[in-house]
Design a protein around this motif. Structure first.
Motif, mmCIF file in Angstrom:
data_model
loop_
_atom_site.group_PDB
_atom_site.id
_atom_site.type_symbol
_atom_site.label_atom_id
_atom_site.label_comp_id
_atom_site.label_asym_id
_atom_site.label_seq_id
_atom_site.Cartn_x
_atom_site.Cartn_y
_atom_site.Cartn_z
ATOM 1 N N MET A 35 107.576 -38.501 -16.532
ATOM 2 C CA MET A 35 106.316 -39.100 -16.986
ATOM 3 C C MET A 35 105.744 -40.039 -15.934
ATOM 4 O O MET A 35 104.526 -40.054 -15.694
ATOM 5 C CB MET A 35 106.524 -39.844 -18.304
ATOM 6 N N ALA A 36 106.598 -40.821 -15.272
ATOM 7 C CA ALA A 36 106.129 -41.730 -14.228
ATOM 8 C C ALA A 36 105.544 -40.952 -13.050
ATOM 9 O O ALA A 36 104.504 -41.329 -12.513
ATOM 10 C CB ALA A 36 107.270 -42.623 -13.758
ATOM 11 N N ALA A 37 106.182 -39.853 -12.676
ATOM 12 C CA ALA A 37 105.678 -39.040 -11.565
ATOM 13 C C ALA A 37 104.322 -38.431 -11.903
ATOM 14 O O ALA A 37 103.411 -38.411 -11.065
ATOM 15 C CB ALA A 37 106.686 -37.949 -11.226
ATOM 16 N N VAL A 38 104.170 -37.954 -13.124
ATOM 17 C CA VAL A 38 102.878 -37.380 -13.546
ATOM 18 C C VAL A 38 101.805 -38.463 -13.560
ATOM 19 O O VAL A 38 100.678 -38.245 -13.098
ATOM 20 C CB VAL A 38 103.009 -36.700 -14.924
ATOM 21 N N LEU A 39 102.144 -39.647 -14.064
ATOM 22 C CA LEU A 39 101.182 -40.744 -14.109
ATOM 23 C C LEU A 39 100.754 -41.167 -12.710
ATOM 24 O O LEU A 39 99.565 -41.397 -12.458
ATOM 25 C CB LEU A 39 101.787 -41.929 -14.857
ATOM 26 N N ILE A 40 101.682 -41.230 -11.784
ATOM 27 C CA ILE A 40 101.344 -41.569 -10.398
ATOM 28 C C ILE A 40 100.420 -40.507 -9.809
ATOM 29 O O ILE A 40 99.450 -40.826 -9.124
ATOM 30 C CB ILE A 40 102.622 -41.735 -9.566
ATOM 31 N N GLY A 41 100.709 -39.249 -10.088
ATOM 32 C CA GLY A 41 99.842 -38.169 -9.599
ATOM 33 C C GLY A 41 98.432 -38.267 -10.161
ATOM 34 O O GLY A 41 97.444 -38.066 -9.442
ATOM 35 N N VAL A 42 98.307 -38.595 -11.429
ATOM 36 C CA VAL A 42 96.984 -38.743 -12.052
ATOM 37 C C VAL A 42 96.235 -39.915 -11.442
ATOM 38 O O VAL A 42 95.032 -39.820 -11.165
ATOM 39 C CB VAL A 42 97.135 -38.909 -13.583
ATOM 40 N N ILE A 43 96.920 -41.020 -11.200
ATOM 41 C CA ILE A 43 96.266 -42.186 -10.599
ATOM 42 C C ILE A 43 95.782 -41.860 -9.193
ATOM 43 O O ILE A 43 94.649 -42.202 -8.821
ATOM 44 C CB ILE A 43 97.227 -43.395 -10.593
ATOM 45 N N ILE A 44 96.607 -41.183 -8.405
ATOM 46 C CA ILE A 44 96.202 -40.819 -7.046
ATOM 47 C C ILE A 44 95.010 -39.866 -7.079
ATOM 48 O O ILE A 44 94.058 -40.005 -6.300
ATOM 49 C CB ILE A 44 97.396 -40.210 -6.279
ATOM 50 N N ALA A 45 95.038 -38.900 -7.990
ATOM 51 C CA ALA A 45 93.911 -37.963 -8.103
ATOM 52 C C ALA A 45 92.643 -38.690 -8.540
ATOM 53 O O ALA A 45 91.551 -38.400 -8.035
ATOM 54 C CB ALA A 45 94.262 -36.856 -9.090
ATOM 55 N N ALA A 46 92.757 -39.639 -9.470
ATOM 56 C CA ALA A 46 91.589 -40.374 -9.939
ATOM 57 C C ALA A 46 90.989 -41.219 -8.825
ATOM 58 O O ALA A 46 89.765 -41.292 -8.676
ATOM 59 C CB ALA A 46 91.969 -41.255 -11.129
ATOM 60 N N ILE A 47 91.837 -41.854 -8.033
ATOM 61 C CA ILE A 47 91.332 -42.663 -6.913
ATOM 62 C C ILE A 47 90.610 -41.778 -5.906
ATOM 63 O O ILE A 47 89.543 -42.126 -5.405
ATOM 64 C CB ILE A 47 92.485 -43.437 -6.256
ATOM 65 N N GLY A 48 91.168 -40.617 -5.619
ATOM 66 C CA GLY A 48 90.510 -39.695 -4.694
ATOM 67 C C GLY A 48 89.217 -39.141 -5.252
ATOM 68 O O GLY A 48 88.232 -38.951 -4.531
#
Length: 66
Positions: A35-48
């Motif tokens: 879950m933490a890895a998915v959340l980090i991926g979503v945050i990085i995608a949102a920032i981009g």
């Protein structure tokens, strides 16, 4: 005698294997890591996706002008 020792060792091994198979304590840690890895991926995608570079450039320009 040797056969009895082998049977005893197999019983101990199968009991230990059953305990290991039924133990679910480590599964929670793995689920939280996923879950933490998915959340980090979503945050990085949102920032981009939000293109925050323009916002920071504007703020920097305002600070330099002041």
């Amino acid at each position: 005698m040797l056969v009895q020792i082998q049977v005893l060792l197999m019983q101990i091994f199968s009991g230990s294997l059953a305990k290991f198979r039924d133990d679910e304590r480590g599964a929670s840690a793995i689920e939280y890591a996923i879950m933490a890895a998915v959340l980090i991926g979503v945050i990085i995608a949102a920032i981009g996706f939000l293109n925050l570079e323009g916002i920071f450039t504007t703020i920097n320009a305002d600070i330099n002008a002041a």
